[in-house]
Scaffold this motif. Sequence first.
Motif, mmCIF file in Angstrom:
data_model
loop_
_atom_site.group_PDB
_atom_site.id
_atom_site.type_symbol
_atom_site.label_atom_id
_atom_site.label_comp_id
_atom_site.label_asym_id
_atom_site.label_seq_id
_atom_site.Cartn_x
_atom_site.Cartn_y
_atom_site.Cartn_z
ATOM 1 N N THR A 142 0.834 -1.216 0.000
ATOM 2 C CA THR A 142 0.000 0.000 0.000
ATOM 3 C C THR A 142 0.861 1.255 0.000
ATOM 4 N N PHE A 143 0.201 2.410 -0.074
ATOM 5 C CA PHE A 143 0.927 3.682 -0.158
ATOM 6 C C PHE A 143 1.139 4.318 1.209
ATOM 7 N N THR A 144 0.122 4.274 2.067
ATOM 8 C CA THR A 144 0.243 4.927 3.377
ATOM 9 C C THR A 144 0.124 3.945 4.539
ATOM 10 N N HIS A 145 0.133 2.629 4.243
ATOM 11 C CA HIS A 145 0.165 1.600 5.276
ATOM 12 C C HIS A 145 -1.104 1.566 6.137
ATOM 13 N N PRO A 146 -2.296 1.597 5.530
ATOM 14 C CA PRO A 146 -3.519 1.467 6.331
ATOM 15 C C PRO A 146 -3.904 -0.008 6.505
ATOM 16 N N ALA A 150 -10.164 -2.667 7.113
ATOM 17 C CA ALA A 150 -11.079 -1.642 7.622
ATOM 18 C C ALA A 150 -11.267 -0.504 6.632
ATOM 19 N N ALA A 151 -10.682 -0.643 5.431
ATOM 20 C CA ALA A 151 -10.742 0.418 4.433
ATOM 21 C C ALA A 151 -11.865 0.147 3.433
ATOM 22 N N TYR A 182 -0.508 -5.207 8.372
ATOM 23 C CA TYR A 182 -1.083 -5.787 9.582
ATOM 24 C C TYR A 182 -1.724 -7.144 9.331
ATOM 25 N N SER A 183 -1.417 -7.761 8.185
ATOM 26 C CA SER A 183 -1.960 -9.095 7.922
ATOM 27 C C SER A 183 -1.155 -10.134 8.692
ATOM 28 N N ASN A 191 -13.665 -12.151 7.767
ATOM 29 C CA ASN A 191 -14.539 -11.675 6.691
ATOM 30 C C ASN A 191 -14.040 -10.367 6.081
ATOM 31 N N ASP A 192 -13.633 -9.431 6.931
ATOM 32 C CA ASP A 192 -13.182 -8.129 6.428
ATOM 33 C C ASP A 192 -11.909 -8.271 5.613
ATOM 34 N N ALA A 193 -10.999 -9.105 6.085
ATOM 35 C CA ALA A 193 -9.751 -9.310 5.336
ATOM 36 C C ALA A 193 -10.037 -9.957 3.986
#
Length: 734
Positions: A142-146, A150-151, A182-183, A191-193
């Motif tokens: 990713t670009f900003t490490h979120p 949750a995105a 954070y994986s 489910n979210d992942a």
Amino acid sequence: MTTGRGWKRLAPRPGVLFIVVALLMFSCLLLVHGLARSQVGVDATGAVPTEEAHDEVPPAITDGGPVIDARGATPVSARMPAKTISLTFDDGPDPVWTPQVLEVLRRHQVPATFFVVGSMAAQHPQLLRDIRDAGSEVGLHTFTHPDLSAASDVRIDRELTETQLVLAGALGESSYLLRPPYSSTADAVDNDALRSFRTAGTDGYVTVLSDTDSEDWQRPGVDAIVANSVPANGAGGVVLLHDAGGDRSQTVAALDRLIPQLQAQGYRFTTPEVAVGLPADNRPVSTVHHLLGATLIGLVAVAGVVVDALTWLLVVVGVLVVLRLVLMLVVAVRHHRQRHRADFSWGPPVTEPVSVIVPAYNEKENIAATVRSLVASEHPVEVLVVDDGSTDGTAEIVEALRLPDVRVIRQANGGKPAALNAGLAHARHQLIVMIDGDTVFEPSTVGRLVAPFADPSVGAVAGNAKVASRRGLISRWQHIEYVMGFNVDRRVYDVLRCMPTIPGAVGAFRRSVLLQVGGVSDDTLAEDTDLTMAICRSGRRVVYEESARAWTEAPATLGQLWRQRYRWSYGTMQSMWKHRRAVLETGASGRFGRAGLGHLAVFQVLLPLLAPLVDIFLIYGLLFLDPVTTLIAWSSVQAIQLVAAVIAFRLEREPLRVLWLLPLQQIVYRQLMYAVLIRSMVTAAGGMRLGWQKLRRVGGLEDLLPTPPDAVSSSAQDPTPTPTRERLVVLSRR
């Protein structure tokens, strides 16, 4: 249909357009810089989700391997073959640790996969090229490490697209390998992942998790990192390591031991997609995408240089401003104590009469109060009201008062300097006092104002101008500014003998000095500043008399305030330019040039131009830095300002209750002053000549004179209705 004139009214002025564009460009650079340099957390192993969080995740994923392909309708996963290792590094590239990791990999001829953060890679594109040159691969982190789980889908797409652009700009390649921040391992996918994997899969990405966590992010020691990185029972594995996010010296040392140890045990090293039979990664991109990526990297580089330079500049500015504030207050307190010593005296009492000149143009709202306050003076005066072509009956109002020693001089409209010069030509006395037509004096003001003339070296005296009406918010802000700004400055200028401005509302002059400098010039819009500078350059001393108080009407609306300060600011710049040669002169003129003009140039023009950046950086800090630290720093500055304001108000013996407005003044009122200064600079740079800005008066100065309601009507019976001294002495008790 809109006329040409209508379009002209609607179109923004060039100066305003320039300011808006400049602020927008700088804000964009800050945004780019903030996104590129936002702090990146380490990918610590998260807690295992509850059973309910897994109800949509198929067993093929939770019981499968670390490579998850969600590009199709049904996600599938793959395990690493036995005795096969993929070394993966997260959170980089880092200019310190990534090169050291690459050196170990080169020495042992082992490839790895670096899952890079786009914002970090944009700052260090050369490291991406070093990774590829070393035979390793680059994936996306990713670009900003979120946390992608949750995105939103839009956020996920943007994060990956921006990172892909960086790879395209630096390498001319793209990557379809993704490791979400954070994986954890496959059995922790919820489910979210899974939703985020599917979203990324629709854009062609394959998710690479890990099944062997070195836990190097905890810095447990080299031995522990090596032990954690070895798969159990000869199984293959994707090993999670980090080449950024802190001190990675243990990781580098552990890697140098881990690789030969696993090689000795028969392990082979490869990349995840090769290990599970997927196509080769890092495919070439089009020329357009390469150019877009290079542009993004260039913007990040420019933003970094600009913001870093401005950050250091603001640090210097902040230190200078605080030091100036402390020194100004120290000198102001010293000035106050000197003038209040029991043995202080200017010399013998000055008793000779004074000519008071009142230039008036359409001053019907306040002229009666102004003249009455002058006639009630304890010092002998003659009052000359110079009506400069008024159209509202100003002269008639003064004549109807029938006050003693008051003369009205009528002339065609020629501007304030012409009116003052006309008054000077008709004045009978050698001491001249100038007062605006929207100002009232206390009974003792004139006497105290001319007292310094007992010293033969004194050529002019600046009085203490105060805001009369303090009912509205804008008026109270100006009151704060007058007390802690203008009047503190005048105390310091007095001590340093470099006074740049005698306020038009209350100033006194020797007639001979006025004639020596050629009277009042109309070369600038700040005729009071121009005149004061000319007197300083003549070698005569200009002093500040704090006890000579005058109460003046301040602008009541933001529009009026803008016009007044715009004229003041632009006129001051004109005066500085007119008298610029004083910097190179010797004696008193040189001292004024270097101290007075130098101070104005640095602290009233140059540094305030950078002041808006402080507020922009406040927002930047709240968004991209530690908001608590940012607020503490901002609050500390406000606390220093409050302490300074308390000291200034104590010097003036003013009530402190209005200071609750100070923080709001810093947020709102100060921004208007910045805009005025910037607009003035643009006007000056464009060589435009600004016309006179006449303010609309609202009156109210009569309230400072406790005159009975029938006083004006009684003037018909009493030819000389002079206000009593007792009725005016209330001013000195305010």
